[in-house]
Write a protein that holds these residues in place. Structure first.
Motif, short mmCIF file in Angstrom:
data_model
loop_
_atom_site.label_atom_id
_atom_site.label_comp_id
_atom_site.label_asym_id
_atom_site.label_seq_id
_atom_site.Cartn_x
_atom_site.Cartn_y
_atom_site.Cartn_z
N UNK A 1 0.86 -1.19 0.00
CA UNK A 1 0.00 0.00 0.00
C UNK A 1 0.89 1.23 0.00
N UNK A 2 0.37 2.33 -0.53
CA UNK A 2 1.07 3.61 -0.46
C UNK A 2 0.88 4.28 0.89
N UNK A 3 -0.13 3.81 1.63
CA UNK A 3 -0.43 4.36 2.95
C UNK A 3 -0.26 3.27 4.01
N UNK A 4 0.29 3.64 5.13
CA UNK A 4 0.55 2.67 6.19
C UNK A 4 -0.70 1.90 6.57
N UNK A 5 -1.81 2.58 6.71
CA UNK A 5 -3.03 1.93 7.19
C UNK A 5 -3.91 1.41 6.05
N UNK A 6 -3.36 1.44 4.83
CA UNK A 6 -4.04 0.77 3.73
C UNK A 6 -4.98 1.67 2.96
N UNK A 7 -5.71 1.04 2.03
CA UNK A 7 -5.88 -0.40 1.87
C UNK A 7 -4.69 -1.05 1.13
#
Length: 640
Positions: free
Chosen positions: A335-341
């Motif tokens: 994911x590009x973001x730690x918390x997803x998706x």
């Protein structure tokens, strides 16, 4: 002898053509030893015959004999370089595919001293035999590996369960040769192992490094039946070998914790099921948020062992799935973001074993590492089995290279599954000066030694060239047993020899050597005192509810006197164990042998948590009376 076998042995190509013209399926037969016809053809070294069978018959070249050997193994045995080249280049058989014992065609070329074949394999693989390493890289009970690189040094931790000191820390400079340099918990008062059943204790540790400090986290697994079954511990140190801080407990259920530090310096702990994440304090001692689920898993079965890696703006989440037995695997999502998706990798599983007859099984629970030369590797756990059934050595640590696809996904060993032989990393070789001989001349135990649960003060000491064990008050079948001094069994075949002073025994006391799995399964080869006040050598087996003396033999006297010292030897050949004694280490007298010690492994019986492996070492049972037993000149001799 059937007609086709006869024609193959005579190298009668025309006769072979006639036979297969009448009965094409004859090529699919096996001889009396279970060898395929195509392999028999390869063994003759006749290139024209093997080419005809490959190109004009219905032979299958994914078949293996009873030993797991391919047609290329037999081609190497012929000594014919042209046959080997044809099977390698045109049929696509691998020079580094291992049989059931981990023997590859490359090994055979070396062993038979076929120098032209050895040179060919070296050119084909772009690696001389001396430039290859063999899996596993950590043999014996080294499960659930986690690794970190700091500069040019590599550090690995593995599960220790109820063994003390807790959580071994190994060091390497080349990723191949390793040495135990310390443990995460070395203070008996901080181990909290008392009363825990075998297979509990410290599970699946992770090691990380942040701002000059090493952090180790692990699951502390208690016995079933209590309100709390699992907690997480964190320890830290400014030195990789320790000493580490007193464990801090984090009250969050789950297993297989790991610590991830993001680019902004915020720190997180990951746990199963799937991968749950919560923020922790900088020093790792406090939980700062409630867990949230990042991703459950690709296979959706027993997702655990989460590890996060940030690379090129992506968060890569690695998971172990499928359970820790056969079918174990490693998956990755990103994911590009730690918390997803998180999106799943199209190549999943990126590591697993699909062939149940291969050497390395149960491959999973891995963590990636990048070398200082920008090479990537995955360390992961694996099992090797005797007779395809018994993982005596427990779960071990293997390693394979990671490559990154054009679309930015990591894959392990080009999705070929675990390797047996693999080209070494481009790192300077660094071999440690370690030895499996121990004369107990130092004032502290070698770091390879461990005990079941922690010992009491004065229970184990090294003095005057002897290891002194204070006899346990409890038998080895009790979780209160003390002062077993053990080492991992690292080979399927080995000899263990030790010299011991003849102990001054009371009836029912005994001391000697032990092969130990847990309190439910072990065997002792010890010195006892019988009702007639005579000394005996006895072999005792504990197999769940079965407790029996397999052999008993009076200890001989010389001039009416017992010897002051005696040598005890255990000879191990797969599931067979033979037991000997000697007064001079030259003339050995057999006490007895056991042909099937299947029970010294996780698969031996079904009871409790059986996740460890066989160990060997020394014991003393004193019972209600005081007993001190002295050992020296311990040897563990590997038989390749």
């Amino acid at each position: 002898m059937n007609e086709l076998v006869s024609s193959l042995l005579k190298q009668d190509l025309e006769g072979i053509k006639v036979i297969l013209g009448k009965d094409p399926k004859a090529i699919m037969q096996r001889d009396e030893e279970g060898t395929e016809m195509a392999s028999l053809a390869a063994k003759t070294g006749n290139l024209e015959i093997i080419k005809y069978i490959v190109e004009y018959s219905v032979a299958s070249f994914n078949e293996r004999d009873k030993k797991g050997r391919s047609c290329l193994h037999y081609g190497v045995e012929s000594g014919n370089l042209q046959v080997v080249q044809y099977l390698t280049e045109k049929v696509g058989l691998s020079p580094v595919e291992g049989d059931c014992q981990g023997v590859t065609p490359y090994h055979l070329a070396m062993d038979r001293e076929f120098l032209d074949i050895k040179e060919y394999f070296g050119a084909y693989l772009k690696a001389d035999f001396e430039d290859m390493y063999q899996n596993p890289i950590r043999t014996g009970m080294f499960p659930d590996p986690s690794i970190v690189r700091v500069g040019e040094d590599y550090y690995m931790v593995n599960s220790s369960f109820v063994y003390f000191p807790c959580i071994p820390i190994s060091h390497s400079k080349d990723l191949i040769h390793w040495e135990v340099i310390g443990h995460a918990i070395t203070n008996p008062a901080w181990s909290y192992l008392e009363g825990l059943e075998g297979g509990r204790g410290y599970w699946a540790p992770d090691i990380s490094y942040n701002e000059g400090r090493f952090y180790i986290t692990a699951t502390y697994r208690l016995n079933d039946g209590g309100e709390v079954l699992r907690k997480q511990i964190v320890v830290s140190s400014d030195k990789p070998e320790g000493p580490y801080t007193k464990p801090t407990f984090i009250d969050e259920d789950g297993i297989d914790p790991s610590i991830f530090t993001d680019d902004d310096g915020r720190r997180y702990m990951l746990l199963n099921r799937g991968a749950r994440i919560f923020e922790i304090s900088k020093d790792g001692t406090q939980k700062l948020s409630e867990p949230v689920l990042l991703y459950y898993g690709d296979q959706k079965r027993a997702p655990e062992g989460p590890h996060l890696l940030k690379k090129d703006g992506w968060y890569y989440l690695f998971l172990a799935e499928g359970g820790t037995g056969r079918g174990h695997r490693i998956s990755v999502v990103r994911s590009k973001n730690l918390f997803g998706n998180y999106e799943t990798c199209p190549y999943n599983p990126i590591m697993t074993q699909t062939d149940m007859d291969k050497t390395l099984q149960c491959c999973g629970h891995g963590k990636p590492v990048m070398t200082q030369n920008n090479e990537w590797y995955m360390v992961y756990l694996c099992n090797r089995y005797i007779d395809g059934k018994y993982g005596i050595l427990g779960r071990e640590t293997a390693m394979d290279p990671i490559t990154w696809t054009a679309d930015g996904w990591p894959i392990v060993n080009n999705l070929k599954g675990p390797s047996v032989l693999m080209k070494k990393p481009s790192l300077p070789e660094h071999i440690f000066n370690t030895s499996d001989l121990d004369s107990f001349e130092k004032e502290e135990l070698n770091k390879e030694w461990m005990t079941v649960r922690s010992w009491k003060e004065g229970g184990i000491c090294v003095q005057n060239g002897y290891l002194c064990l204070k006899g346990s008050r409890f038998e080895m079948n009790d979780i209160g047993a003390e002062n077993l001094c053990l080492r991992r069994q690292k080979n399927f075949s080995f000899d263990m020899v030790v010299k011991m002073k003849l102990p001054k025994l009371q009836e029912e006391q005994n001391a000697g050597v032990i092969s130990f799995y847990d309190e439910n399964t072990y065997l002792k080869y010890g010195i006892y005192k019988n009702a007639e006040d005579a000394y005996e050598l006895r072999i005792f087996e504990k197999i769940d509810a079965v407790e029996r003396f397999a052999y008993s033999q009076l200890l001989p006297r010389t001039g009416g006197e017992y010897p002051q010292e005696i040598y005890l030897k255990t000879q191990v050949r797969n599931l067979k164990r033979s037991f000997f004694f000697s007064m001079d280490k030259k003339n050995w007298i057999v006490t007895g042998e056991l042909n099937n010690v299947y029970y010294l492994c996780s698969e031996g019986i079904v009871k409790g948590k059986r996740f460890t492996g066989a160990t060997v070492g020394l014991y003393a049972f004193g019972g209600s009376q005081e007993l001190y037993s002295y050992f020296t000149d311990f040897e563990y001799i590997s038989i390749e």
